[in-house]
Motif scaffolding. Structure first.
Motif, PDB file in Angstrom:
ATOM      1  N   SER A  25       7.202  -8.690  -0.778  1.00 57.40           N
ATOM      2  CA  SER A  25       7.508  -9.535   0.376  1.00 57.40           C
ATOM      3  C   SER A  25       6.895 -10.925   0.231  1.00 57.40           C
ATOM      4  CB  SER A  25       6.974  -8.882   1.659  1.00 57.40           C
ATOM      5  OG  SER A  25       7.519  -7.585   1.840  1.00 57.40           O
ATOM      6  N   GLU A  32      -1.259 -13.604   3.975  1.00 53.23           N
ATOM      7  CA  GLU A  32      -0.631 -12.736   4.970  1.00 53.23           C
ATOM      8  C   GLU A  32       0.825 -12.439   4.608  1.00 53.23           C
ATOM      9  OE1 GLU A  32       0.122 -16.970   6.507  1.00 53.23           O
ATOM     10  OE2 GLU A  32      -1.292 -15.875   5.235  1.00 53.23           O
ATOM     11  N   ILE A  33       1.292 -11.239   4.986  1.00 49.04           N
ATOM     12  CA  ILE A  33       2.685 -10.845   4.751  1.00 49.04           C
ATOM     13  C   ILE A  33       3.562 -11.505   5.814  1.00 49.04           C
ATOM     14  CG2 ILE A  33       4.290  -8.895   4.715  1.00 49.04           C
ATOM     15  CD1 ILE A  33       1.868  -7.186   3.744  1.00 49.04           C
ATOM     16  N   ASP A  36       8.557  -8.300   7.218  1.00 49.51           N
ATOM     17  CA  ASP A  36       8.409  -6.839   7.052  1.00 49.51           C
ATOM     18  C   ASP A  36       9.747  -6.119   6.905  1.00 49.51           C
ATOM     19  OD1 ASP A  36       9.486  -6.858   9.587  1.00 49.51           O
ATOM     20  OD2 ASP A  36       7.748  -5.986  10.580  1.00 49.51           O
ATOM     21  N   GLN A  73      -3.024  -5.007   2.294  1.00 50.26           N
ATOM     22  CA  GLN A  73      -2.340  -5.452   3.519  1.00 50.26           C
ATOM     23  C   GLN A  73      -1.017  -4.727   3.718  1.00 50.26           C
ATOM     24  OE1 GLN A  73      -2.381  -9.501   5.161  1.00 50.26           O
ATOM     25  NE2 GLN A  73      -3.181 -10.118   3.169  1.00 50.26           N
ATOM     26  N   HIS A  74      -0.389  -4.362   2.630  1.00 49.40           N
ATOM     27  CA  HIS A  74       0.877  -3.641   2.723  1.00 49.40           C
ATOM     28  C   HIS A  74       0.667  -2.283   3.399  1.00 49.40           C
ATOM     29  CE1 HIS A  74       1.482  -6.666  -0.366  1.00 49.40           C
ATOM     30  NE2 HIS A  74       2.793  -6.466  -0.330  1.00 49.40           N
ATOM     31  N   GLU A  76      -1.645  -1.601   5.599  1.00 50.93           N
ATOM     32  CA  GLU A  76      -1.878  -1.869   7.026  1.00 50.93           C
ATOM     33  C   GLU A  76      -0.558  -2.147   7.741  1.00 50.93           C
ATOM     34  OE1 GLU A  76      -4.612  -5.096   7.189  1.00 50.93           O
ATOM     35  OE2 GLU A  76      -6.225  -3.994   6.185  1.00 50.93           O
ATOM     36  N   LYS A  77       0.293  -2.954   7.125  1.00 51.86           N
ATOM     37  CA  LYS A  77       1.597  -3.272   7.729  1.00 51.86           C
ATOM     38  C   LYS A  77       2.445  -2.014   7.886  1.00 51.86           C
ATOM     39  CE  LYS A  77       3.289  -6.821   8.374  1.00 51.86           C
ATOM     40  NZ  LYS A  77       3.436  -7.625   9.615  1.00 51.86           N
ATOM     41  N   SER A  80       1.372   0.277  10.793  1.00 50.25           N
ATOM     42  CA  SER A  80       1.811  -0.160  12.117  1.00 50.25           C
ATOM     43  C   SER A  80       3.270   0.181  12.380  1.00 50.25           C
ATOM     44  CB  SER A  80       1.591  -1.666  12.272  1.00 50.25           C
ATOM     45  OG  SER A  80       2.444  -2.406  11.412  1.00 50.25           O
TER      46      SER A  80
END
Length: 406
Positions: A25, A32-33, A36, A73-74, A76-77, A80
């Motif tokens: 992404s 930061e991503i 999504d 971070q992926h 964490e994303k 969610s």
């Protein structure tokens, strides 16, 4: 019936399932991503594996790029989006992975480190050699099944894409299954008339698609926009002006003029070129009929008359497939062609957008939910439409054939 096994064909209960996903992404300046969309595409597959232990394998960018980073971070994303913790493991096939898999319970999901951190992922070698890599041998010992859900990387013959189907019982995830199903329908059983609208700056890919679908009789008409249209206009004898012609040549597409001339000679009634264009006059939109060319300004969009004609064709079509924007849609003055033709395409009975820029444009104007299918794979999508064999898809087909032959 799909040409490969799917989740529905495999017993995943209590099994450790290795799933190749595509979470690659855009990454912002602070790491930061920014988008999504690809994450959301894999949610149905992960949900379907709630009775299994799910081990996700993914990549972000490639070595040497600014956004080549970890998958922390992926995880964490993704957590969610699926409503439960996705455990990030900062390892690909070593001790940390072995321990994490050992501790997994039913329904648990782990995301391994960026698979491209391993040099074995990017090896250029026969599949037989790739099956002997540490990446494949070690993960194959830990996992019972393999699913490929990464359609966006299906055009690459990389280790995690083509080797695991040789070592584990394998199938397609929900996203991969839908992509292949939708794109196959667009070429075979979707409603007629079938219209393709091809544009953007990757003209060689689009021209290859045009040649394939017209030679097979898969589509009834092709509308061309963007750089693709400029090449066809020049090939038809139109003097499109030095800025646009120089851009074609400097982009390495000069040799495609003769190819497009041959296609026009053979399929003249089925390839539709613009009636007018919008030139970039120092940032201002200058509407110009084809008969008034050449001008000293570059072509940046299709013109109003063309937008009206193309939109009418798209609205009346049974099937619409669009790959590539109609103009330089990032600039507001030249987004009109892209936006208006997308609105028209959304009214067709069956519609598909290729990945990349055209998908982003559809999201920008809020019509992506009205499209039958928005592909997650730009290059993979257009290669499929061009009749190319995608290594990732072929690996799953071969795996099914081997399993059924046993």
């Amino acid at each position: 019936m799909p040409p490969f096994f799917t989740i529905d064909d495999l017993d995943t209960h209590g099994r450790v399932v290795l799933v190749r996903v595509d979470l690659n992404s855009p990454i912002g300046p602070n790491g930061e991503i920014l988008d999504d969309v690809r994450f959301r595409g894999h949610v149905p597959t992960i949900a379907a594996l709630e009775d299994a232990k799910t081990v996700l394998l993914a990549h972000q960018s490639r070595p040497g790029k600014r956004d080549f980073t970890t998958m922390e971070q992926h995880a964490e994303k993704l957590s969610s989006l699926i409503g439960k913790d996705v455990t990030y493991v900062d390892d690909i096939y070593g001790r940390n992975v072995r321990q994490s898999v050992k501790e997994m319970g039913i329904g648990d999901v782990v995301l391994l480190e960026n698979v491209r951190f391993s040099s074995e992922e990017m090896l250029t070698a026969p599949v037989e050699d790739l099956t002997k890599t540490h990446l494949v041998t070690q993960l194959s010992l830990l996992c019972d099944l393999y699913l490929n859900d990464a359609f966006g990387t299906a055009h690459r013959a990389q280790t995690s894409i083509v080797a695991f189907p040789r070592t584990l019982t394998s199938g397609a995830g929900k996203l991969m299954e839908r992509e292949v199903d939708m794109l196959t329908k667009a070429l075979t059983t979707s409603p007629r008339p079938r219209l393709f609208m091809l544009g953007g700056t990757k003209a060689d890919d689009s021209i290859k698609v045009i040649e394939h679908v017209l030679s097979k009789g898969s589509v009834d008409k092709v509308l061309v926009t963007g750089l693709v249209a400029n090449i066809f206009l020049a090939a038809s004898g139109v003097d499109i002006g030095p800025p646009s012609l120089d851009y074609i040549k400097s982009s390495g597409y000069g040799n495609y003029l003769e190819i497009c001339k041959r296609l026009l000679d053979k399929y003249d009634s089925k390839i539709v070129t613009p009636l007018d264009v919008a030139l970039n006059d120092n940032g201002k939109r200058l509407e110009t009929p084809i008969s008034a060319l050449p001008k000293a300004y570059p072509i940046h969009d299709i013109g109003i008359e063309t937008i009206v004609a193309y939109s009418a064709e798209l609205k009346a079509a049974g099937t619409v497939v669009i790959n590539g924007p109609a103009g330089v849609f990032e600039q507001k003055a030249f987004a009109l062609g892209t936006n208006e033709t997308l609105q028209a395409a959304a009214q067709a009975k069956f519609s598909i957008l290729g990945g990349g820029h055209i998908a982003a444009a559809a999201r920008n104007i809020g019509i992506d939910k009205r499209i039958t299918h928005v592909s997650t794979g730009g290059k993979a999508c257009i290669d499929f439409l061009a009749g190319d064999i995608l290594p990732g898809v072929q690996a799953l087909i071969d795996a099914k054939d081997r399993q059924e032959a046993c």
